[in-house]
Design an enzyme around this catalytic site. Structure first.
Site, PDB file in Angstrom:
ATOM      1  N   PHE A 139       0.845  -1.191   0.000  1.00 21.66           N
ATOM      2  CA  PHE A 139       0.000   0.000   0.000  1.00 21.66           C
ATOM      3  C   PHE A 139       0.888   1.252   0.000  1.00 21.66           C
ATOM      4  CE2 PHE A 139      -2.815   3.143   1.927  1.00 21.66           C
ATOM      5  CZ  PHE A 139      -4.027   2.879   1.297  1.00 21.66           C
ATOM      6  N   ASP A 210       0.435  -5.048   8.294  1.00 16.47           N
ATOM      7  CA  ASP A 210      -0.657  -4.086   8.157  1.00 16.47           C
ATOM      8  C   ASP A 210      -1.912  -4.894   7.819  1.00 16.47           C
ATOM      9  OD1 ASP A 210      -2.522  -2.204   7.309  1.00 16.47           O
ATOM     10  OD2 ASP A 210      -1.002  -0.900   6.398  1.00 16.47           O
ATOM     11  N   TYR A 235     -11.555   2.487   9.804  1.00 16.47           N
ATOM     12  CA  TYR A 235     -12.710   2.965   9.025  1.00 16.47           C
ATOM     13  C   TYR A 235     -13.108   2.050   7.876  1.00 16.47           C
ATOM     14  CZ  TYR A 235      -8.821   5.028   6.351  1.00 16.47           C
ATOM     15  OH  TYR A 235      -7.649   5.226   5.668  1.00 16.47           O
ATOM     16  N   LYS A 236     -12.468   0.887   7.764  1.00 16.72           N
ATOM     17  CA  LYS A 236     -12.842  -0.045   6.692  1.00 16.72           C
ATOM     18  C   LYS A 236     -13.843  -1.053   7.257  1.00 16.72           C
ATOM     19  CE  LYS A 236      -8.731   1.117   4.160  1.00 16.72           C
ATOM     20  NZ  LYS A 236      -7.285   0.964   4.090  1.00 16.72           N
ATOM     21  N   ARG A 384     -12.827  -2.240  -8.419  1.00 15.47           N
ATOM     22  CA  ARG A 384     -12.626  -2.967  -7.165  1.00 15.47           C
ATOM     23  C   ARG A 384     -13.930  -2.994  -6.382  1.00 15.47           C
ATOM     24  NH1 ARG A 384      -8.713  -0.958  -2.276  1.00 15.47           N
ATOM     25  NH2 ARG A 384     -10.386   0.567  -2.151  1.00 15.47           N
TER      26      ARG A 384
HETATM   27  C1  LIG Z   1      -6.515   1.977   4.343  1.00 15.37           C
HETATM   28  C2  LIG Z   1      -5.103   1.600   4.558  1.00 15.37           C
HETATM   29  C3  LIG Z   1      -4.242   2.451   5.237  1.00 15.37           C
HETATM   30  C4  LIG Z   1      -4.740   3.782   5.721  1.00 15.37           C
HETATM   31  O1  LIG Z   1      -3.792   4.523   6.376  1.00 15.37           O
HETATM   32  P1  LIG Z   1      -4.180   5.890   7.103  1.00 15.37           P
HETATM   33  O2  LIG Z   1      -2.883   6.440   7.485  1.00 15.37           O
HETATM   34  O3  LIG Z   1      -5.015   5.525   8.302  1.00 15.37           O
HETATM   35  O4  LIG Z   1      -4.915   6.726   6.131  1.00 15.37           O
HETATM   36  C5  LIG Z   1      -2.944   2.024   5.428  1.00 15.37           C
HETATM   37  N1  LIG Z   1      -2.512   0.834   4.974  1.00 15.37           N
HETATM   38  C6  LIG Z   1      -3.315  -0.008   4.300  1.00 15.37           C
HETATM   39  C7  LIG Z   1      -2.809  -1.335   3.833  1.00 15.37           C
HETATM   40  C8  LIG Z   1      -4.625   0.354   4.069  1.00 15.37           C
HETATM   41  O5  LIG Z   1      -5.434  -0.461   3.398  1.00 15.37           O
END
Ligand SMILES: *Cc1c(COP(=O)(O)O)cnc(C)c1O
Length: 425
Positions: A139, A210, A235-236, A384
């Site tokens: 990511f 992560d 938030y997911k 997606r």
């Molecule tokens: C959504 C997501 C994030 C989000 O990071 P924020 O710093 O909270 O915006 C980070 N890593 C992954 C793999 C994600 O899917």
């Protein structure tokens, strides 16, 4: 049009019509969970992997906290309503979903900030080892934060970003920490968390995962897998609301040696002694830095509660069935228009999302959104779709594919309005 299913799907019984899909919902013991969410009429929400929907209990709970606890309780509520304990209390609730023990998870800051803290902490736990090893398709924020750590410590830290298939070969005794995402955010590919964790340990490296795209939807047992450190998103699939704080996991065995590079007062052993010298709090609380965002924590607590009493294994079984059905229907109904599956075909190798390549992915997604099917676009060419099992049913999958077929058959995606790139895709 494809009318022969690929062999891997042979055992999947695809409902022949919409009524048959409806009877799958009628037989689904998880179907009543949908009542726990406020979803707008007519919307099929296939983007809970980007922003989870609003739990029904969140607005009244937030109103109570704003009006009573903040409005009337004022500063007394830090103690009287337990605000000060919320980062650990919500962390303990999340721990149940990810196979962690109480006291191993704290809610604080964003995933990006927690990654920064934990990467630096990992490097300090493995002195003399300069390498952060990661997957070059990780990511973006995970890559960017690691790049920032390298720039902060020039000549001392090196980022080794390799293709996923070369991770094990790239693990050597120079590696301090293997930093990976459990689910590929583009394709939904599920990485072998226990296997890669053990591979890291064989060379003495730490494993930092992560789990943003798996927490709350893919069964996890961080303790059993001997994961060292983890971060994940609020938030997911945890439905904590836009910008909800994230969580950080530190295995109990590492907590007393772990140093938080942002040594703020909320991670102090006794914040209100107001000592001039920093002393870390015992346990995972030392990862706190500043004052916790109480309204956001309250919303996240409700989001986590929206999954309570269900069990991630049951959610997983349903999301596998939903994604299998989606793939089968897309390949049956719209394959003629050139959709290529980007996700692993076998359900055990993917998270709760399915992605397809298409050269016109962006306007197709926009045209679908205009018809009430909310998925998202990921550059360069991915449509997606996330299948959160707590509020989606088999008829939703059926209807989503029917609308996709309509968009393609009518060439609705060609309309100019669907081609204009928005800031958030
Ligand atoms: C959504 C997501 C994030 C989000 O990071 P924020 O710093 O909270 O915006 C980070 N890593 C992954 C793999 C994600 O899917």
């Amino acid at each position: 049009m494809l009318d022969v299913f690929p062999p891997a799907l042979a055992e999947l019984v695809v409902p022949p019509d919409r009524d048959a899909a409806a009877s799958l919902d009628a037989a689904d013991e998880l179907a009543p969970l949908r009542q726990r969410f406020l979803l707008p009429e007519g919307v099929i929400y296939l983007d809970g992997n980007s922003l989870g929907p609003l739990p029904a209990s969140t607005p009244p709970r937030l109103a109570e906290v704003v009006n009573e606890e903040w409005g009337r309780g004022l500063v007394r509520s830090w103690t009287a309503h337990g605000w000060i304990d919320l980062p650990l209390a919500v962390g303990d609730a999340i721990a149940e979903l990810i196979g962690a023990a109480p006291g191993e998870v704290v809610v604080t800051d964003s995933v990006s900030v927690n990654l920064f803290k934990l990467l630096l902490a990992a490097l300090r736990l493995r002195p003399g080892r300069p390498v952060i090893l990661t997957d070059d398709a990780n990511f973006p924020t995970d890559l960017y934060v690691a790049q920032g750590v390298v720039e902060l410590l020039p000549g001392q830290v090196e980022l080794r970003a390799v293709p996923r298939g070369q991770l094990e070969a790239a693990l050597d005794r120079q590696v301090a920490v293997l930093s990976l995402s459990h689910v590929d955010f583009r394709t939904g590919e599920l990485l072998d968390l226990p296997g890669l964790t053990q591979a890291a340990h064989r060379v003495g490296a730490l494993a930092l995962w992560d789990i943003s795209h798996s927490a709350g939807v893919v069964p996890l047992d961080l303790d059993a897998a001997e994961v060292d450190l983890a971060v994940g998103c609020g938030y997911k699939y945890l439905n904590g609301g836009p910008g909800a704080p994230s969580f950080a996991y530190v295995a109990r065995r590492l907590q007393e040696a772990l140093a938080n590079p942002i040594s703020g007062w909320m991670g102090h052993a006794a914040p209100f002694d107001l000592d001039a010298r920093y002393r870390p709090a015992a346990g995972v609380a030392r990862l706190l830095a500043g004052t916790p965002p109480i309204l956001s924590l309250v919303a996240l607590a409700e989001g986590v509660r929206s999954l309570a009493g269900v069990g991630v294994a049951r959610l997983r079984r349903k999301s596998r069935a939903l994604t299998d059905l989606f793939i089968a229907l897309v390949e049956r109904e719209v394959a003629a228009w050139g959709f290529q599956l980007a996700s692993p075909r076998q359900a055990q190798h993917r998270g709760a999302q399915v992605s397809f390549h298409h050269p016109h992915a962006y306007p197709i997604v926009q045209a679908l959104i205009a018809r009430g099917v909310i998925g998202d676009f990921r550059a360069p060419d991915l449509l997606r779709f996330g299948f959160a099992p707590a509020y989606l049913g088999f008829v939703d999958v059926w209807d989503a594919v029917a609308r996709l077929r309509q968009v393609m058959a009518e060439e609705a995606w060609r309309a100019a309005e669907y081609h204009e790139r928005k800031k958030v895709t």
